[in-house]
Design a protein around this motif. Sequence first.
Motif, PDB file in Angstrom:
ATOM      1  N   LYS A  64      19.836 -49.724   2.435  1.00 47.92           N
ATOM      2  CA  LYS A  64      20.886 -49.455   1.455  1.00 47.92           C
ATOM      3  C   LYS A  64      22.157 -50.239   1.758  1.00 47.92           C
ATOM      4  O   LYS A  64      22.876 -50.630   0.845  1.00 47.92           O
ATOM      5  CB  LYS A  64      21.182 -47.964   1.367  1.00 47.92           C
ATOM      6  CG  LYS A  64      21.827 -47.361   2.598  1.00 47.92           C
ATOM      7  CD  LYS A  64      22.077 -45.878   2.383  1.00 47.92           C
ATOM      8  CE  LYS A  64      22.827 -45.273   3.549  1.00 47.92           C
ATOM      9  NZ  LYS A  64      23.073 -43.845   3.332  1.00 47.92           N
ATOM     10  N   TYR A  78      22.413 -40.826   0.913  1.00 45.75           N
ATOM     11  CA  TYR A  78      21.204 -41.518   0.460  1.00 45.75           C
ATOM     12  C   TYR A  78      20.427 -41.992   1.676  1.00 45.75           C
ATOM     13  O   TYR A  78      21.006 -42.448   2.664  1.00 45.75           O
ATOM     14  CB  TYR A  78      21.565 -42.736  -0.385  1.00 45.75           C
ATOM     15  CG  TYR A  78      21.868 -42.444  -1.840  1.00 45.75           C
ATOM     16  CD1 TYR A  78      22.393 -41.235  -2.258  1.00 45.75           C
ATOM     17  CD2 TYR A  78      21.649 -43.419  -2.802  1.00 45.75           C
ATOM     18  CE1 TYR A  78      22.681 -40.998  -3.590  1.00 45.75           C
ATOM     19  CE2 TYR A  78      21.932 -43.195  -4.138  1.00 45.75           C
ATOM     20  CZ  TYR A  78      22.446 -41.974  -4.525  1.00 45.75           C
ATOM     21  OH  TYR A  78      22.729 -41.743  -5.835  1.00 45.75           O
ATOM     22  N   MET A  82      15.320 -46.235  -0.112  1.00 43.91           N
ATOM     23  CA  MET A  82      15.359 -45.267  -1.202  1.00 43.91           C
ATOM     24  C   MET A  82      14.202 -45.407  -2.177  1.00 43.91           C
ATOM     25  O   MET A  82      13.720 -46.505  -2.427  1.00 43.91           O
ATOM     26  CB  MET A  82      16.653 -45.437  -1.997  1.00 43.91           C
ATOM     27  CG  MET A  82      17.901 -45.238  -1.195  1.00 43.91           C
ATOM     28  SD  MET A  82      19.351 -45.628  -2.172  1.00 43.91           S
ATOM     29  CE  MET A  82      19.228 -47.405  -2.249  1.00 43.91           C
ATOM     30  N   LEU A  86      16.618 -43.057  -6.831  1.00 43.45           N
ATOM     31  CA  LEU A  86      17.944 -43.119  -6.226  1.00 43.45           C
ATOM     32  C   LEU A  86      18.620 -44.458  -6.494  1.00 43.45           C
ATOM     33  O   LEU A  86      19.844 -44.520  -6.619  1.00 43.45           O
ATOM     34  CB  LEU A  86      17.875 -42.841  -4.725  1.00 43.45           C
ATOM     35  CG  LEU A  86      17.687 -41.380  -4.340  1.00 43.45           C
ATOM     36  CD1 LEU A  86      17.552 -41.233  -2.832  1.00 43.45           C
ATOM     37  CD2 LEU A  86      18.832 -40.526  -4.858  1.00 43.45           C
ATOM     38  N   TYR A  90      22.179 -44.764  -8.253  1.00 49.69           N
ATOM     39  CA  TYR A  90      23.268 -45.593  -7.725  1.00 49.69           C
ATOM     40  C   TYR A  90      23.830 -46.504  -8.818  1.00 49.69           C
ATOM     41  O   TYR A  90      25.048 -46.639  -8.959  1.00 49.69           O
ATOM     42  CB  TYR A  90      22.762 -46.422  -6.538  1.00 49.69           C
ATOM     43  CG  TYR A  90      23.748 -47.440  -6.044  1.00 49.69           C
ATOM     44  CD1 TYR A  90      24.874 -47.056  -5.320  1.00 49.69           C
ATOM     45  CD2 TYR A  90      23.563 -48.808  -6.290  1.00 49.69           C
ATOM     46  CE1 TYR A  90      25.790 -47.998  -4.863  1.00 49.69           C
ATOM     47  CE2 TYR A  90      24.466 -49.741  -5.835  1.00 49.69           C
ATOM     48  CZ  TYR A  90      25.579 -49.338  -5.126  1.00 49.69           C
ATOM     49  OH  TYR A  90      26.483 -50.267  -4.677  1.00 49.69           O
TER      50      TYR A  90
END
Length: 119
Positions: A64, A78, A82, A86, A90
């Motif tokens: 991430k 998070y 992911m 997700l 985002y």
Amino acid sequence: MRVAVIGAGASGLPAIKCCLDDGLQPVCFERSADIGGLWNYENSQQEGEGYGTVMKSTVINTSKELMCYSDFPMPDDYPNYMHNKLVLQYLRLYAEHFMLLPYIRFDTEVCLIVTLRYL
């Protein structure tokens, strides 16, 4: 100056933001009814309809920290790698934070682009 942005996915959203940062007037054309591009998985999408999407089980293979936009870090809660839901969330957070949604024309497919050169 007006600028056309094609698609409200992972590249289109920051393109809208950059236009706004530079005082330009972006108009984003998104063929679907939502943002997210490839990350917006919908079970109703049929192969061959011309819509690209990740698979339902897709998990990113980039952390991430490397995937996020430099001006909008991923939420701390998070996971490092992911699920696609997700990633889409985002992108929604990014669009809402920078108030990008008013610049997007949903359900609008681009069929032809013509450029004009002025000397």
